[in-house]
Each structure stands twice: as structure tokens, then as C-alpha cells.
Write a protein that holds these residues in place. Structure first.
Motif, PDB file in Angstrom:
ATOM      1  N   MET A   1       0.873  -1.176   0.000  1.00 30.74           N
ATOM      2  CA  MET A   1       0.000   0.000   0.000  1.00 30.74           C
ATOM      3  C   MET A   1       0.901   1.215   0.000  1.00 30.74           C
ATOM      4  O   MET A   1       1.236   1.753   1.034  1.00 30.74           O
ATOM      5  N   ASP A   2       1.353   1.641  -1.203  1.00 32.43           N
ATOM      6  CA  ASP A   2       2.327   2.728  -1.252  1.00 32.43           C
ATOM      7  C   ASP A   2       1.713   3.967  -1.902  1.00 32.43           C
ATOM      8  O   ASP A   2       0.912   3.856  -2.827  1.00 32.43           O
ATOM      9  N   GLY A   3       2.094   5.115  -1.397  1.00 35.36           N
ATOM     10  CA  GLY A   3       1.693   6.369  -2.038  1.00 35.36           C
ATOM     11  C   GLY A   3       0.839   7.293  -1.184  1.00 35.36           C
ATOM     12  O   GLY A   3       0.423   8.349  -1.654  1.00 35.36           O
ATOM     13  N   GLY A   5       1.677   9.204   1.370  1.00 39.07           N
ATOM     14  CA  GLY A   5       2.347  10.478   1.632  1.00 39.07           C
ATOM     15  C   GLY A   5       2.315  11.381   0.412  1.00 39.07           C
ATOM     16  O   GLY A   5       1.974  12.565   0.505  1.00 39.07           O
ATOM     17  N   ARG A   6       2.656  10.814  -0.745  1.00 37.90           N
ATOM     18  CA  ARG A   6       2.667  11.606  -1.980  1.00 37.90           C
ATOM     19  C   ARG A   6       1.278  12.123  -2.321  1.00 37.90           C
ATOM     20  O   ARG A   6       1.103  13.232  -2.803  1.00 37.90           O
ATOM     21  N   TRP A   7       0.289  11.302  -2.042  1.00 40.92           N
ATOM     22  CA  TRP A   7      -1.111  11.689  -2.322  1.00 40.92           C
ATOM     23  C   TRP A   7      -1.467  12.953  -1.526  1.00 40.92           C
ATOM     24  O   TRP A   7      -2.063  13.883  -2.056  1.00 40.92           O
ATOM     25  N   ASN A  52      12.218   3.665  10.761  1.00 40.28           N
ATOM     26  CA  ASN A  52      13.216   4.689  10.448  1.00 40.28           C
ATOM     27  C   ASN A  52      12.599   5.999   9.968  1.00 40.28           C
ATOM     28  O   ASN A  52      13.318   6.942   9.657  1.00 40.28           O
ATOM     29  N   ARG A  53      11.285   6.062   9.883  1.00 40.23           N
ATOM     30  CA  ARG A  53      10.637   7.326   9.493  1.00 40.23           C
ATOM     31  C   ARG A  53      10.712   8.320  10.650  1.00 40.23           C
ATOM     32  O   ARG A  53      10.993   7.928  11.789  1.00 40.23           O
ATOM     33  N   PRO A  54      10.422   9.603  10.386  1.00 41.41           N
ATOM     34  CA  PRO A  54      10.440  10.565  11.499  1.00 41.41           C
ATOM     35  C   PRO A  54       9.538  10.078  12.636  1.00 41.41           C
ATOM     36  O   PRO A  54       8.438   9.572  12.373  1.00 41.41           O
TER      37      PRO A  54
HETATM   38 MG    MG Z   1       6.302   4.868   0.209  1.00 43.35          MG
END
Ligand code: MG
Ligand code: IPE
Length: 233
Positions: A1-3, A5-7, A52-54
Motif C-alpha cells: 500500500m504505497d503512495g 504520503g505523496r497523495w 526509520n521514518r520521522p
Molecule cells: Mg512509500
């Protein structure tokens, strides 16, 4: 399930807005899978590397998991969906671990669709945890080295009690596996969708199923063998 953040970023909104919109897509895709007669769906929600994300984003995601689990479990049950969580859940805070156990227990008798949520999951972690179990049995003398083969290791891998993964979909335009079900995807068909996860709905799902239907799955055999069952094996 990627995208996710960009969305959100494309609309000038904080990433968390994308994660919330992503939950809607989960609900939608679960419905589409039920309608299509899919028996088993595994969603990659949080990878071993996502820590490892903020810290703020990690904390927001954890809070979202807790809320969603509490809010959605009734609907899952009503729709005969069994929830399973795969991954190293011991790293989660006790409250989340508790919610996971409750949600799994509440839906344990559902036998429509099995929804596996991969959380703090990594394909390499999965192989290591299976290996450890084998090693333990070996150490305890319940197993000998020559008994170790693919089917033995398979029994200790996550999802071993479920059918083999037929189709692996990655959204968001990236074309990589990113440590998802590495062992399990050996013969899966891969489909990469340009759609960002919050936009992944009916049309994109249908596109993935159409692509899958057009593939010839040979499992190492020749095309002729697969196409014509009368060809000498
Ligand atoms: Mg991603
Ligand atoms: C995937 O969306 C959701 C999770 C990892 C929880 P991303 O957060 O990776 O979205 P992008 O890739 O930054 O757009």
C-alpha cells in the motif's frame, strides 16, 4: 500500500491525511476482494524498516492502527472477514498488542475472507523467524538436519496455512518488492500500479485482476505443457 504520503503532499496536506485516506482504500479493497471471491488478502501496513521514518509519523501511524482496529472490527465481523496480523508485533506498545489480540479473537470464527495485515513485518525477518523455529526443534532433537527441506521450512513461515499467493500488487508506481513476502512470492504474478494507494479503487483493482487473468502461469513448465494438458508430461 504505497503512495499515501505523496497523495497528501500533492494536495499540500500533511502526510497523515494520506494515511487516513489510505484506510478508506483498505475498506474498499476488502469489499472488492470479498465480491471477487478472493480467499486471502495480505496488506503491507508497516514494514520492519518503517521505524526509520520521522518519530512523529511513526507515532501517528501507531495511533491510527489502534483507532482503526477498534473502529473496524465490528464491520469485519459483520462481513465475515477474519483478521490476522503477521509480523514482529512484540515491538508494539502493549495497548496496540492488546487490540491486535482482541481483533483477531473477535473475528476468529469468520471464514469469508482472511485479511492478513503485515505489521512490523519483513520478508527477511520471516525467513529468520522460521529458521529459528527449525533450529530450536533441531536443538531439542525433534528434527534431524536431513529433514530440513523447502516444505519443512515453509511450515514455519507466516501464512503457511493459507493458499499460495497468486498475485502481488504494489501501488504508487515503484517497481520493487521492498522486503514484503519474499519466500511466499516465489511464483506470484507481480502487478505494479501507478495509482497512489488512496486512489486505488474499483478501476485499478479490475486492471490488476485483468492483468492476472492474461498471464500464463507455468511454474517452471513449458508454455505447451501448460496450455495443453494432453502434452506428454
Ligand atoms: Mg512509500
Ligand atoms: C505507504 O505510503 C503507507 C505506509 C508505509 C504506512 P507511504 O507513506 O510510503 O507514501 P509515500 O511513498 O511517501 O507516498
Amino acid at each position: 500500500m504505497d503512495g499515501n504520503g505523496r497523495w497528501a503532499e500533492a494536495q499540500g496536506k500533511p502526510r497523515v491525511v494520506g494515511h487516513r485516506a489510505g484506510v478508506k482504500s483498505v475498506r474498499e479493497v476488502v469489499r472488492l476482494c470479498r465480491e471477487a471471491g478472493v480467499g486471502s488478502l495480505t496488506l503491507f501496513a508497516f514494514s520492519s524498516e518503517n521505524w526509520n521514518r520521522p518519530p512523529r509519523e511513526v507515532a501517528l501511524l501507531m495511533r491510527l492502527f489502534i483507532t482503526v482496529l477498534r473502529r473496524e472490527v465490528k464491520l469485519l465481523k459483520k462481513n465475515n472477514v477474519r483478521l490476522r496480523v503477521i509480523g514482529d508485533t512484540q515491538a508494539f506498545e502493549p495497548k496496540l498488542q492488546q487490540r491486535i489480540l482482541e481483533a483477531e479473537a473477535e473475528t476468529a470464527d469468520c471464514d469469508g475472507l482472511t485479511l492478513n495485515v503485515a505489521a512490523n513485518y519483513g520478508g527477511r525477518w520471516d525467513i529468520v523467524q522460521a529458521t529459528r523455529q527449525v533450529a530450536l526443534q533441531l536443538q531439542q532433537g525433534e528434527l534431524s538436519v536431513d529433514q530440513i527441506d523447502e516444505s519443512m521450512l515453509q511450515r514455519f513461515m507466516c501464512l503457511s496455512e493459507q493458499p499460495e499467493m497468486d498475485l502481488l500488487i504494489r501501488t504508487g508506481g515503484e517497481e520493487r518488492i521492498s522486503n514484503f513476502l519474499l519466500w511466499q512470492c516465489a511464483y506470484s504474478e507481480l502487478f505494479f500500479s501507478e495509482a497512489l494507494w488512496p486512489d486505488f479503487a474499483d478501476a485499478a483493482f479490475a486492471e490488476a485482476l485483468d492483468a492476472y487473468a492474461s498471464r500464463q502461469r507455468r511454474f517452471g513448465k513449458t508454455g505447451a505443457q501448460v496450455a495443453d494438458v494432453t502434452v506428454a508430461q
